[in-house]
Design a protein around this motif. Structure first.
Motif, PDB file in Angstrom:
ATOM      1  N   LEU A  80      -2.258  -6.207   1.694  1.00 41.70           N
ATOM      2  CA  LEU A  80      -1.499  -5.908   0.477  1.00 41.70           C
ATOM      3  C   LEU A  80      -0.628  -4.678   0.657  1.00 41.70           C
ATOM      4  O   LEU A  80       0.552  -4.676   0.286  1.00 41.70           O
ATOM      5  N   LYS A  81      -1.187  -3.621   1.210  1.00 39.87           N
ATOM      6  CA  LYS A  81      -0.470  -2.356   1.321  1.00 39.87           C
ATOM      7  C   LYS A  81       0.254  -2.184   2.647  1.00 39.87           C
ATOM      8  O   LYS A  81       1.147  -1.335   2.760  1.00 39.87           O
ATOM      9  N   GLY A  82      -0.138  -2.972   3.647  1.00 38.22           N
ATOM     10  CA  GLY A  82       0.458  -2.786   4.960  1.00 38.22           C
ATOM     11  C   GLY A  82      -0.223  -1.649   5.696  1.00 38.22           C
ATOM     12  O   GLY A  82      -0.988  -0.873   5.117  1.00 38.22           O
ATOM     13  N   PRO A  83       0.043  -1.517   6.989  1.00 40.22           N
ATOM     14  CA  PRO A  83      -0.575  -0.441   7.767  1.00 40.22           C
ATOM     15  C   PRO A  83      -0.036   0.916   7.347  1.00 40.22           C
ATOM     16  O   PRO A  83       1.033   1.007   6.734  1.00 40.22           O
ATOM     17  N   ALA A  84      -0.775   1.947   7.689  1.00 37.03           N
ATOM     18  CA  ALA A  84      -0.319   3.299   7.397  1.00 37.03           C
ATOM     19  C   ALA A  84       0.993   3.556   8.125  1.00 37.03           C
ATOM     20  O   ALA A  84       1.138   3.191   9.292  1.00 37.03           O
ATOM     21  N   PRO A  85       1.988   4.150   7.454  1.00 38.74           N
ATOM     22  CA  PRO A  85       3.278   4.401   8.100  1.00 38.74           C
ATOM     23  C   PRO A  85       3.143   5.399   9.237  1.00 38.74           C
ATOM     24  O   PRO A  85       2.284   6.277   9.208  1.00 38.74           O
ATOM     25  N   GLN A  86       3.985   5.254  10.228  1.00 35.60           N
ATOM     26  CA  GLN A  86       3.982   6.171  11.368  1.00 35.60           C
ATOM     27  C   GLN A  86       5.319   6.916  11.409  1.00 35.60           C
ATOM     28  O   GLN A  86       6.374   6.289  11.444  1.00 35.60           O
ATOM     29  N   PRO A  87       5.289   8.249  11.391  1.00 35.63           N
ATOM     30  CA  PRO A  87       6.538   9.015  11.381  1.00 35.63           C
ATOM     31  C   PRO A  87       7.259   8.916  12.713  1.00 35.63           C
ATOM     32  O   PRO A  87       6.648   8.642  13.754  1.00 35.63           O
ATOM     33  N   SER A  88       8.549   9.181  12.690  1.00 34.55           N
ATOM     34  CA  SER A  88       9.371   9.056  13.895  1.00 34.55           C
ATOM     35  C   SER A  88       9.215  10.226  14.841  1.00 34.55           C
ATOM     36  O   SER A  88       9.573  10.140  16.019  1.00 34.55           O
ATOM     37  N   GLY A  89       8.698  11.355  14.367  1.00 30.46           N
ATOM     38  CA  GLY A  89       8.518  12.521  15.227  1.00 30.46           C
ATOM     39  C   GLY A  89       9.761  13.372  15.373  1.00 30.46           C
ATOM     40  O   GLY A  89       9.852  14.204  16.271  1.00 30.46           O
ATOM     41  N   GLU A  90      10.711  13.204  14.468  1.00 31.16           N
ATOM     42  CA  GLU A  90      11.967  13.958  14.555  1.00 31.16           C
ATOM     43  C   GLU A  90      11.751  15.449  14.372  1.00 31.16           C
ATOM     44  O   GLU A  90      12.237  16.267  15.138  1.00 31.16           O
ATOM     45  N   SER A  91      10.999  15.816  13.347  1.00 33.10           N
ATOM     46  CA  SER A  91      10.655  17.212  13.091  1.00 33.10           C
ATOM     47  C   SER A  91       9.536  17.232  12.074  1.00 33.10           C
ATOM     48  O   SER A  91       9.241  16.214  11.437  1.00 33.10           O
ATOM     49  N   LEU A  92       8.908  18.396  11.904  1.00 37.02           N
ATOM     50  CA  LEU A  92       7.836  18.525  10.917  1.00 37.02           C
ATOM     51  C   LEU A  92       8.335  18.152   9.534  1.00 37.02           C
ATOM     52  O   LEU A  92       7.733  17.318   8.847  1.00 37.02           O
ATOM     53  N   ARG A  93       9.424  18.754   9.110  1.00 36.41           N
ATOM     54  CA  ARG A  93       9.964  18.493   7.772  1.00 36.41           C
ATOM     55  C   ARG A  93      10.382  17.033   7.616  1.00 36.41           C
ATOM     56  O   ARG A  93      10.058  16.380   6.616  1.00 36.41           O
ATOM     57  N   ALA A  94      11.095  16.509   8.604  1.00 37.76           N
ATOM     58  CA  ALA A  94      11.570  15.127   8.514  1.00 37.76           C
ATOM     59  C   ALA A  94      10.401  14.142   8.483  1.00 37.76           C
ATOM     60  O   ALA A  94      10.435  13.145   7.750  1.00 37.76           O
ATOM     61  N   ASP A  95       9.367  14.411   9.273  1.00 35.35           N
ATOM     62  CA  ASP A  95       8.205  13.512   9.289  1.00 35.35           C
ATOM     63  C   ASP A  95       7.499  13.506   7.935  1.00 35.35           C
ATOM     64  O   ASP A  95       7.079  12.454   7.443  1.00 35.35           O
ATOM     65  N   LEU A  96       7.341  14.688   7.327  1.00 36.98           N
ATOM     66  CA  LEU A  96       6.683  14.752   6.020  1.00 36.98           C
ATOM     67  C   LEU A  96       7.511  14.035   4.958  1.00 36.98           C
ATOM     68  O   LEU A  96       6.960  13.307   4.118  1.00 36.98           O
ATOM     69  N   ILE A  97       8.816  14.215   4.986  1.00 39.94           N
ATOM     70  CA  ILE A  97       9.676  13.515   4.024  1.00 39.94           C
ATOM     71  C   ILE A  97       9.579  12.010   4.226  1.00 39.94           C
ATOM     72  O   ILE A  97       9.497  11.238   3.262  1.00 39.94           O
ATOM     73  N   GLU A  98       9.558  11.595   5.478  1.00 41.47           N
ATOM     74  CA  GLU A  98       9.453  10.167   5.788  1.00 41.47           C
ATOM     75  C   GLU A  98       8.156   9.573   5.257  1.00 41.47           C
ATOM     76  O   GLU A  98       8.141   8.497   4.645  1.00 41.47           O
ATOM     77  N   LEU A  99       7.044  10.282   5.468  1.00 41.05           N
ATOM     78  CA  LEU A  99       5.745   9.785   5.007  1.00 41.05           C
ATOM     79  C   LEU A  99       5.653   9.780   3.483  1.00 41.05           C
ATOM     80  O   LEU A  99       5.137   8.834   2.881  1.00 41.05           O
TER      81      LEU A  99
END
Length: 205
Positions: A80-99
Motif C-alpha cells: 500500500l505504502k511502497g518501500p521506504a524512499p531512498q535519498p539521492s545523496g546530493e547533500s544533507l539538506r537536499a536529502d532531508l527535503i527529498e525524504l
C-alpha cells in the motif's frame, strides 16, 4: 469460489513445498486484504477465510506464501505504502527535503484505506506493532542514516539526538498534511525546505 490457477514461476523465484508461486494469486490475495480493510473489516476480524474467498483462492494458497495473518498484513501495508524512499545523496539538506517531501502524501488507494486502518492502529497493540514494523520504522531509519552521515561529515553536532531530530523534522509536516492544523501553511510553497532549514540551524555543528 474456485482457486486461481497457479502460473509458471518467475525464474529464480522462491518456491514453497515444491510448488511454483503464482504472481496473479499473490497479488489477488494482497488486493483482497486491502479491499476488506477498505470496506471496514478490522484487523482483528480479518480472517484467512474471508481473504481467500475475496481473492478466489483456497486457504492453502495463502499459507504457502505467508505463515500467518501478521506476516500477510506486513506485506500488504508495504504494498500500500511502497518501500521506504531512498535519498539521492546530493547533500544533507537536499536529502532531508527529498525524504520529507513525501511525508503524509498518499495515492488514492491509501487515502481510502488508511482512515479505516488508523483507528485500529490506535486501539490494537498488534495493529500498532504491524504499522510500526511495516511502515514507520523503515522510514525513520532512512532519515537516521542521513543524519548519521551529517554527523560523520561534521555538518551536524556530534551529540545529536537522532530520535528527537527525526521527530522534529517529520512531525510538523505529518500533522499539517493529516489534519491541516494550521491552514495558513497551505499557502507556503516551500514548507518542507523551511522546516528543514529551521531544524538544521538548531542542530548544525
Amino acid at each position: 469460489m474456485t482457486e486461481l490457477a497457479e502460473l509458471p514461476a518467475v525464474p529464480g523465484a522462491a518456491r514453497t513445498q515444491g510448488r511454483p508461486r503464482s504472481s496473479r494469486a499473490h497479488e489477488a490475495i494482497l488486493e483482497a486484504v486491502l479491499d476488506l480493510i477498505e470496506e471496514g473489516t478490522t484487523v482483528e476480524a480479518l480472517s484467512m477465510e474471508a481473504i481467500a474467498a475475496r481473492a478466489g483462492v483456497g486457504k492453502a494458497t495463502i499459507y504457502r506464501r505467508w505463515a500467518g495473518k501478521d506476516e500477510l498484513l506486513l506485506e500488504t501495508l508495504v504494498k500500500l505504502k511502497g518501500p521506504a524512499p531512498q535519498p539521492s545523496g546530493e547533500s544533507l539538506r537536499a536529502d532531508l527535503i527529498e525524504l520529507l517531501s513525501v511525508v503524509g502524501k498518499k495515492d488514492q488507494r491509501a487515502v481510502r484505506v488508511m482512515p479505516c486502518l488508523m483507528p485500529e492502529v490506535s486501539r490494537s497493540p498488534e495493529a500498532y506493532r504491524i504499522w510500526q514494523e511495516a511502515i514507520t520504522e523503515p522510514r525513520r531509519e532512512v532519515m537516521r542514516e542521513v543524519l548519521r552521515r551529517g554527523v560523520a561529515s561534521g555538518e551536524l553536532r556530534a551529540d545529536l539526538d537522532l530520535e528527537v531530530t527525526v521527530s522534529m523534522l517529520i512531525s510538523p509536516l505529518l500533522l499539517h498534511r493529516m489534519v491541516r492544523w494550521n491552514p495558513r501553511l497551505d499557502e507556503v510553497d516551500d514548507l518542507v525546505a523551511q522546516v528543514v532549514d529551521v531544524v538544521l540551524r538548531g542542530v548544525a555543528a
